[in-house]
Design a protein around this motif. Structure first.
Motif, PDB file in Angstrom:
ATOM      1  N   ALA A 212      27.699  42.812  31.731  1.00 33.20           N
ATOM      2  CA  ALA A 212      26.938  42.370  30.574  1.00 33.20           C
ATOM      3  C   ALA A 212      27.688  42.686  29.051  1.00 33.20           C
ATOM      4  CB  ALA A 212      25.610  42.951  30.605  1.00 33.20           C
ATOM      5  N   MET A 213      28.093  43.895  29.375  1.00 30.22           N
ATOM      6  CA  MET A 213      28.659  44.333  28.112  1.00 30.22           C
ATOM      7  C   MET A 213      30.186  43.570  27.684  1.00 30.22           C
ATOM      8  SD  MET A 213      28.571  48.637  28.648  1.00 30.22           S
ATOM      9  CE  MET A 213      28.920  49.119  26.969  1.00 30.22           C
ATOM     10  N   GLN A 214      30.741  43.117  28.691  1.00 28.79           N
ATOM     11  CA  GLN A 214      32.135  42.426  28.760  1.00 28.79           C
ATOM     12  C   GLN A 214      31.732  40.955  27.839  1.00 28.79           C
ATOM     13  OE1 GLN A 214      33.241  42.598  32.934  1.00 28.79           O
ATOM     14  NE2 GLN A 214      35.231  43.014  32.042  1.00 28.79           N
ATOM     15  N   GLU A 215      30.614  40.418  28.565  1.00 26.34           N
ATOM     16  CA  GLU A 215      29.950  39.073  28.055  1.00 26.34           C
ATOM     17  C   GLU A 215      29.633  39.108  26.508  1.00 26.34           C
ATOM     18  OE1 GLU A 215      30.192  35.941  29.068  1.00 26.34           O
ATOM     19  OE2 GLU A 215      31.206  36.580  31.252  1.00 26.34           O
TER      20      GLU A 215
ATOM     21  N   THR B  91      32.402  39.307  23.611  1.00 29.50           N
ATOM     22  CA  THR B  91      33.140  38.325  23.357  1.00 29.50           C
ATOM     23  C   THR B  91      32.143  37.067  22.958  1.00 29.50           C
ATOM     24  OG1 THR B  91      32.850  37.150  25.426  1.00 29.50           O
ATOM     25  CG2 THR B  91      34.838  38.530  24.967  1.00 29.50           C
ATOM     26  N   ARG B  92      30.727  37.169  22.912  1.00 31.46           N
ATOM     27  CA  ARG B  92      29.657  36.187  22.677  1.00 31.46           C
ATOM     28  C   ARG B  92      29.010  36.695  21.436  1.00 31.46           C
ATOM     29  NH1 ARG B  92      28.360  32.441  26.812  1.00 31.46           N
ATOM     30  NH2 ARG B  92      29.579  32.894  28.748  1.00 31.46           N
TER      31      ARG B  92
ATOM     32  N   GLU C 266      35.678  49.854  20.026  1.00 30.26           N
ATOM     33  CA  GLU C 266      36.272  48.336  20.142  1.00 30.26           C
ATOM     34  C   GLU C 266      35.680  47.296  19.356  1.00 30.26           C
ATOM     35  OE1 GLU C 266      38.212  49.286  24.677  1.00 30.26           O
ATOM     36  OE2 GLU C 266      36.807  47.833  24.403  1.00 30.26           O
ATOM     37  N   LEU C 267      34.394  47.423  19.216  1.00 27.01           N
ATOM     38  CA  LEU C 267      33.845  46.432  18.445  1.00 27.01           C
ATOM     39  C   LEU C 267      33.449  46.591  16.996  1.00 27.01           C
ATOM     40  CD1 LEU C 267      31.476  45.083  21.279  1.00 27.01           C
ATOM     41  CD2 LEU C 267      33.637  44.279  20.810  1.00 27.01           C
ATOM     42  N   GLY C 268      33.683  47.678  16.747  1.00 28.33           N
ATOM     43  CA  GLY C 268      33.447  48.287  15.206  1.00 28.33           C
ATOM     44  C   GLY C 268      33.799  47.448  14.368  1.00 28.33           C
TER      45      GLY C 268
ATOM     46  N   GLY D   2      25.940  42.238  15.380  1.00 26.26           N
ATOM     47  CA  GLY D   2      25.160  42.355  16.442  1.00 26.26           C
ATOM     48  C   GLY D   2      24.953  43.596  16.847  1.00 26.26           C
ATOM     49  N   SER D   3      24.371  43.893  18.084  1.00 29.18           N
ATOM     50  CA  SER D   3      24.077  45.242  18.679  1.00 29.18           C
ATOM     51  C   SER D   3      23.699  45.132  20.030  1.00 29.18           C
ATOM     52  CB  SER D   3      22.694  45.704  18.146  1.00 29.18           C
ATOM     53  OG  SER D   3      22.577  47.103  18.494  1.00 29.18           O
TER      54      SER D   3
END
Length: 238
Positions: A114-117, A120-121, A163-165, A126-127
């Motif tokens: 779920a975190m992988q999707e 990228t989505r 990684e997403l910050g 988002g959060s």
């Protein structure tokens, strides 16, 4: 937004609370189609928007299809709440391959998919909220497999947050303590329940609504500076 494990327990409470706050909710379930449909119906009757989507989180293709369906329904995805999980009480030495696979696949691999999707989505800003356990730092006999998987979830949460910050996507975890649920009471006498309750400084068990409230907070603008954190919602126990 997507809530895995959304048909029961913390997941259900999160779906209902977040829908009331105006979120469009994809209630992801594995086996409980009737319960998921009931949740969607209740949300819609209250003026909210929701869909039910079947997904086995242990399979990446199912999770990908869940995100596809949610995007089609709502035009985009801004949040993930990864609630799908399983628990088992078994000494480590007595745990067979099937039990090991179940605990690791559902709790750790399912959350990872779920975190992988989501990585990228999700749209910028988002959060993501994962679900761990307040017992991870303690180590409770019989819960070794579950705690090992949840410790992995906490590690993934901290790393993905960094990684997403740069895209403004926050990643945090809620780690509930003892919650008064049918699952918790299964196999326990009233005396057992009183014994556990006495160990909580607030002298009561928690409620799934309190865990859902913590999830809602982490998704809200009020938590805009909260990132890579594990929020232990446990009444002071453990």
């Amino acid at each position: 937004m997507i809530v895995t494990g959304g048909s029961a327990g913390i997941g259900r409470a999160a779906c209902e609370r977040l829908a009331k706050q105006g979120w469009n909710v994809a209630v992801a379930y594995h086996r409980s189609a009737r319960q998921a449909a009931e949740i969607v119906s209740g949300i819609e009757q209250a003026g909210g928007s929701a869909i039910a989507v079947r997904a086995d989180v242990t399979h990446r293709r199912d999770v990908g299809a869940l995100f596809d369906r949610t995007h089609q329904a709502f035009g985009g995805i801004d949040a993930l709440v990864a609630c799908a999980g399983a628990s088992a009480v078994r000494p480590i030495a007595d745990s067979d391959e099937d039990l090991i696979a179940e605990q690791i696949n559902v709790n750790l691999l399912g959350t990872l998919h779920a975190m992988q999707e989501a990585a990228t989505r999700l749209r910028p800003g988002g959060s993501i909220v994962t679900v761990s356990s307040a017992a991870v730092p303690v180590g409770i006999p019989g819960l070794g497999l579950t705690m090992a998987a949840k410790a992995g979830v906490e590690a993934l949460t901290r790393v993905l947050a960094k990684e997403l910050g740069s895209r403004g996507i926050r990643v945090n975890a809620v780690a509930p303590g003892l919650l008064d649920t049918p699952t918790f009471r299964t196999g326990k006498t009233d005396q057992d329940v009183r014994r556990f309750t006495a160990q909580v400084p607030l002298n009561r068990l928690g409620d799934v609504q309190e865990a859902a409230a913590a999830i809602a907070y982490l998704l809200s603008p009020d938590a805009s500076w909260v990132n890579a954190q594990i929020l232990r919602v446990n009444g002071g126990y453990l």
